[in-house]
Design a protein around this motif. Structure first.
Motif, PDB file in Angstrom:
ATOM      1  N   ASP A 243      -2.839  -3.596  -3.861  1.00  0.00           N
ATOM      2  CA  ASP A 243      -2.005  -2.410  -3.747  1.00  0.00           C
ATOM      3  C   ASP A 243      -0.733  -2.491  -4.578  1.00  0.00           C
ATOM      4  OD1 ASP A 243      -3.743  -1.112  -2.119  1.00  0.00           O
ATOM      5  OD2 ASP A 243      -2.693  -1.536  -0.243  1.00  0.00           O
ATOM      6  N   LEU A 244      -0.397  -3.667  -5.082  1.00  0.00           N
ATOM      7  CA  LEU A 244       0.785  -3.802  -5.925  1.00  0.00           C
ATOM      8  C   LEU A 244       0.528  -3.232  -7.313  1.00  0.00           C
ATOM      9  CD1 LEU A 244       3.687  -5.037  -6.130  1.00  0.00           C
ATOM     10  CD2 LEU A 244       2.598  -7.090  -7.074  1.00  0.00           C
ATOM     11  N   GLU A 245      -0.676  -3.429  -7.842  1.00  0.00           N
ATOM     12  CA  GLU A 245      -0.985  -3.033  -9.218  1.00  0.00           C
ATOM     13  C   GLU A 245      -2.470  -2.708  -9.367  1.00  0.00           C
ATOM     14  OE1 GLU A 245      -0.396  -6.261 -11.937  1.00  0.00           O
ATOM     15  OE2 GLU A 245      -0.758  -7.800 -10.428  1.00  0.00           O
ATOM     16  N   PRO A 246      -2.987  -1.742  -8.598  1.00  0.00           N
ATOM     17  CA  PRO A 246      -4.432  -1.488  -8.601  1.00  0.00           C
ATOM     18  C   PRO A 246      -4.989  -1.111  -9.972  1.00  0.00           C
ATOM     19  CG  PRO A 246      -3.234   0.296  -7.518  1.00  0.00           C
ATOM     20  CD  PRO A 246      -2.265  -0.826  -7.696  1.00  0.00           C
ATOM     21  N   GLU A 247      -4.238  -0.315 -10.731  1.00  0.00           N
ATOM     22  CA  GLU A 247      -4.744   0.115 -12.032  1.00  0.00           C
ATOM     23  C   GLU A 247      -4.837  -1.046 -13.013  1.00  0.00           C
ATOM     24  OE1 GLU A 247      -0.308   1.311 -12.078  1.00  0.00           O
ATOM     25  OE2 GLU A 247      -1.826   0.580 -10.691  1.00  0.00           O
ATOM     26  N   GLU A 398       7.533 -13.342  -4.443  1.00  0.00           N
ATOM     27  CA  GLU A 398       8.210 -13.679  -3.197  1.00  0.00           C
ATOM     28  C   GLU A 398       9.301 -12.660  -2.885  1.00  0.00           C
ATOM     29  OE1 GLU A 398       9.438 -17.736  -3.669  1.00  0.00           O
ATOM     30  OE2 GLU A 398       7.371 -18.478  -3.691  1.00  0.00           O
ATOM     31  N   ALA A 399       9.973 -12.155  -3.916  1.00  0.00           N
ATOM     32  CA  ALA A 399      10.949 -11.088  -3.710  1.00  0.00           C
ATOM     33  C   ALA A 399      10.269  -9.826  -3.210  1.00  0.00           C
ATOM     34  CB  ALA A 399      11.700 -10.810  -5.012  1.00  0.00           C
ATOM     35  N   VAL A 400       9.125  -9.494  -3.811  1.00  0.00           N
ATOM     36  CA  VAL A 400       8.360  -8.321  -3.371  1.00  0.00           C
ATOM     37  C   VAL A 400       7.968  -8.465  -1.909  1.00  0.00           C
ATOM     38  CG1 VAL A 400       6.122  -7.159  -3.621  1.00  0.00           C
ATOM     39  CG2 VAL A 400       7.504  -7.666  -5.649  1.00  0.00           C
ATOM     40  N   ALA A 401       7.437  -9.623  -1.538  1.00  0.00           N
ATOM     41  CA  ALA A 401       6.992  -9.833  -0.161  1.00  0.00           C
ATOM     42  C   ALA A 401       8.146  -9.776   0.831  1.00  0.00           C
ATOM     43  CB  ALA A 401       6.269 -11.180  -0.054  1.00  0.00           C
ATOM     44  N   ALA A 402       9.344 -10.145   0.368  1.00  0.00           N
ATOM     45  CA  ALA A 402      10.518 -10.105   1.241  1.00  0.00           C
ATOM     46  C   ALA A 402      11.204  -8.749   1.232  1.00  0.00           C
ATOM     47  CB  ALA A 402      11.515 -11.186   0.813  1.00  0.00           C
ATOM     48  N   GLY A 403      10.730  -7.824   0.394  1.00  0.00           N
ATOM     49  CA  GLY A 403      11.328  -6.492   0.343  1.00  0.00           C
ATOM     50  C   GLY A 403      12.677  -6.465  -0.339  1.00  0.00           C
ATOM     51  N   LEU A 404      12.844  -7.304  -1.388  1.00  0.00           N
ATOM     52  CA  LEU A 404      14.142  -7.427  -2.040  1.00  0.00           C
ATOM     53  C   LEU A 404      14.136  -6.847  -3.451  1.00  0.00           C
ATOM     54  CD1 LEU A 404      15.022 -11.121  -1.086  1.00  0.00           C
ATOM     55  CD2 LEU A 404      15.860  -9.028  -0.001  1.00  0.00           C
ATOM     56  N   ARG A 473      14.401   1.079  -1.136  1.00  0.00           N
ATOM     57  CA  ARG A 473      13.308   1.784  -0.468  1.00  0.00           C
ATOM     58  C   ARG A 473      11.967   1.361  -1.058  1.00  0.00           C
ATOM     59  NH1 ARG A 473       9.762   5.340  -1.125  1.00  0.00           N
ATOM     60  NH2 ARG A 473      10.359   5.713  -3.302  1.00  0.00           N
ATOM     61  N   ARG A 474      11.907   1.316  -2.377  1.00  0.00           N
ATOM     62  CA  ARG A 474      10.662   0.883  -3.024  1.00  0.00           C
ATOM     63  C   ARG A 474      10.321  -0.554  -2.643  1.00  0.00           C
ATOM     64  NH1 ARG A 474      12.970   3.093  -8.014  1.00  0.00           N
ATOM     65  NH2 ARG A 474      12.180   5.204  -8.389  1.00  0.00           N
ATOM     66  N   ALA A 475      11.321  -1.418  -2.626  1.00  0.00           N
ATOM     67  CA  ALA A 475      11.084  -2.821  -2.284  1.00  0.00           C
ATOM     68  C   ALA A 475      10.557  -2.958  -0.862  1.00  0.00           C
ATOM     69  CB  ALA A 475      12.376  -3.623  -2.457  1.00  0.00           C
ATOM     70  N   ARG A 476      11.112  -2.192   0.068  1.00  0.00           N
ATOM     71  CA  ARG A 476      10.637  -2.252   1.460  1.00  0.00           C
ATOM     72  C   ARG A 476       9.188  -1.762   1.560  1.00  0.00           C
ATOM     73  NH1 ARG A 476      15.946  -0.265   2.526  1.00  0.00           N
ATOM     74  NH2 ARG A 476      15.152   1.875   2.702  1.00  0.00           N
ATOM     75  N   ALA A 479       6.912  -4.459   0.317  1.00  0.00           N
ATOM     76  CA  ALA A 479       6.804  -5.546   1.296  1.00  0.00           C
ATOM     77  C   ALA A 479       5.814  -5.186   2.393  1.00  0.00           C
ATOM     78  CB  ALA A 479       8.176  -5.853   1.891  1.00  0.00           C
ATOM     79  N   ALA A 480       5.833  -3.937   2.813  1.00  0.00           N
ATOM     80  CA  ALA A 480       4.887  -3.500   3.841  1.00  0.00           C
ATOM     81  C   ALA A 480       3.454  -3.581   3.312  1.00  0.00           C
ATOM     82  CB  ALA A 480       5.214  -2.072   4.281  1.00  0.00           C
ATOM     83  N   LYS A 481       3.253  -3.218   2.051  1.00  0.00           N
ATOM     84  CA  LYS A 481       1.919  -3.323   1.444  1.00  0.00           C
ATOM     85  C   LYS A 481       1.485  -4.779   1.342  1.00  0.00           C
ATOM     86  CE  LYS A 481       2.044   0.912  -1.349  1.00  0.00           C
ATOM     87  NZ  LYS A 481       1.963   1.471  -2.722  1.00  0.00           N
TER      88      LYS A 481
END
Length: 514
Positions: A243-247, A398-404, A473-476, A479-481
């Motif tokens: 879901d981070l980069e499906p294309e 790791e930043a993505v997963a932490a929502g940062l 908002r995008r980072a959060r 992280a949820a994905k």
């Protein structure tokens, strides 16, 4: 040569098989020792083991020592993982003895190191043939093309492991596939990456291709060898999530005409353990120089999302002049910060004195860590609100997963493509404006990011403006994905299950005869 764990002590996944008589999948991992490659490879092995696979991690003693704590902790929980150690032939490869024991192999010895690793093929094969269970799949870092011959001789499939995102791999692939640099003499001339719907502009200096651009014939031959091995692999494992980069995952699979398994973020292995605090603190190649409990207490005293974390990873480092500018920029930003200065002991006395003076001025607000820090523990703390990063993919993910949100400061290699991923594709980053590699250049330039730029970038990411809030908002949302991908039924969870299912041997299978 030898195994750290006799096969008889492996655990539940070394059983004869399920009710149908199938043998457990046995993945043989051959990682690279650099932290950005080694840690995610080991984490992937541990994740596969949680799904019932046997995983053997093949490594020289110096590499095995770096991950022994992590592997042994997993073994104590009953997972079927083991380290198999094989000493390097220093004399035959021309590698100075002990050159592989530091934080990274010195660049001048990398050719010799790759030669030494390739010489392990015969002893590794002998070990795997003699040790139960027989392997069902080899998973090797892309820089070990010799594993093509290893897997072929064993009669098992081989998968290429990348601690990179699909976006970066696709850009590199298309630049080479479509000869995008033909006729481009200036390494800093902008070129549009062909074959993408989105317009992405790079330079040869930023994305030269794996092992390309080194004016030594051996490296060009090695680059070709790596490419042939990649093209002939039976599939690819990526530390990313669908879901981070499906294309880009789909496009890379189509461009390579092979199956791609996305299994990340693989650091979630540690976040799902019952010993969360200890595994988060110990994950890494060196013992943290700051006590994890003290670090946590320091963060506990800060407001939510108020602290900016600064780290350039295990290889990248700031030259003395840059360290001063970075420190002054952090101080001027007004935000609490944790700054990891990995190479502080290599600075001259004037720079070390500056660090001491800075600490005194920002006491209570700023924490300077000289050496290794428990990065995953820090990023997962509620007090942290942003990350100044060199854009290594592990740190980015790791930043993505932490929502940062991130301040992007690439130094070399794929880090420039990862910056474009964070800033232009995901919309969670602010660039400091570095456009040329800061390390490993034939002619080294002095490229220094000034304190004003550092201050502005930190304020931009940590501030209260509309753009900053949109990045958060995008980072959060990402992280949820990431969290959903790792959960039961999520895309990465399903990929791990599929890997184990596909490479489980049929009833009575042992592999080809010796």
């Amino acid at each position: 040569m030898g195994s750290q764990e006799p096969a008889a002590t492996l655990g539940r996944a070394d059983a004869e098989g399920d009710a149908g008589g199938a043998k457990a999948a046995h993945f043989v991992f051959v990682p690279l020792r650099e932290q950005g490659h080694l840690i995610p490879a080991v984490d992937t092995a541990l994740l596969l083991a949680t799904h019932g696979a046997v995983c053997t991690i093949v490594a020289p003693p110096s590499t095995a020592a770096l991950v022994r704590r992590t592997v042994e902790a997993a073994e104590r929980t009953g997972l079927a993982v083991r380290l198999a150690e094989f000493p390097l032939d220093y004399a035959e490869s021309g590698l100075p003895e002990g050159a592989d024991t530091g934080d990274s192999v010195p660049a001048i010895y990398m050719e010799n190191y790759y030669r030494a690793m390739a010489l392990l093929r015969a002893p590794v094969e002998l070990y795997l043939r003699a040790t139960a269970p027989y392997p069902t799949c080899v998973v090797s870092d892309f820089v070990h093309p010799w594993t093509k011959e290893l897997a072929a001789s064993l009669g098992v499939p081989r998968l290429t492991f990348f601690s990179m995102c699909a976006f970066g791999l696709l850009c590199q692939h298309n630049l080479e596939r479509f000869n995008a640099y033909d006729g481009v003499e200036d390494p800093n001339e902008p070129v549009v990456v062909p074959g993408l719907e989105k317009t992405v502009v790079v330079t040869r200096a930023q994305a030269p291709g794996f092992f390309r651009g080194i004016p030594i014939p051996w490296w060009e031959e090695f680059a070709d060898y790596v490419e042939r091995a990649r093209a002939e692999a039976d599939g690819v494992i990526l530390n990313t999530f669908l879901d981070l980069e499906p294309e880009y995952v789909a496009a890379y699979a189509a461009a390579r005409n092979m199956k791609v398994w996305t299994v990340g973020p693989v650091a979630t292995y540690h976040q799902s353990r019952t010993t969360l605090a200890s595994t988060l603190a110990s994950r890494g190649l060196r013992t943290s120089v700051v006590d994890p409990d003290e670090c946590r207490l320091w963060l506990d005293g800060k407001a939510p999302r108020s602290v900016v974390y600064v780290s350039f990873g295990s290889i990248s480092q700031a030259v003395p002049k840059q360290a001063v500018e970075l420190g002054l920029g952090l101080e001027a930003s007004g935000h609490p910060f944790i700054w990891v200065v990995r190479n502080a002991d290599e600075y001259d006395e004037a720079t070390r004195g500056f660090l001491r003076e800075l600490e005194a001025r920002v006491a209570g607000r700023g924490l300077v860590v000289r050496g290794w820090a428990p990065q995953l523990l820090i990023l997962s703390h509620d007090a942290v609100g942003g990350f100044v990063t060199h854009c290594g993919w592990n740190s980015t993910l790791e930043a993505v997963a932490a929502g940062l949100p991130v301040v992007t400061w690439p130094h070399f290699s794929d880090q420039f493509l990862n910056e474009k991923m964070a800033v232009e594709v995901l919309g969670i980053g602010v660039s400091v404006g570095v456009t040329e590699p800061l390390m490993f250049q034939a002619v080294q330039k002095e490229i220094v990011v000034g304190r004003d730029v550092v201050e502005a970038a930190v304020r931009s990411v940590m501030g209260a403006g509309e753009d900053a809030e949109e990045r958060r908002r995008r980072a959060r949302a990402l992280a949820a994905k990431a969290q959903r991908a790792a959960q039961i039924g999520g895309s990465s969870h399903v990929s791990l299950q599929d890997l184990v299912k596909r490479f489980t041997a049929g009833p009575g299978a042992r592999g080809p005869a010796a």
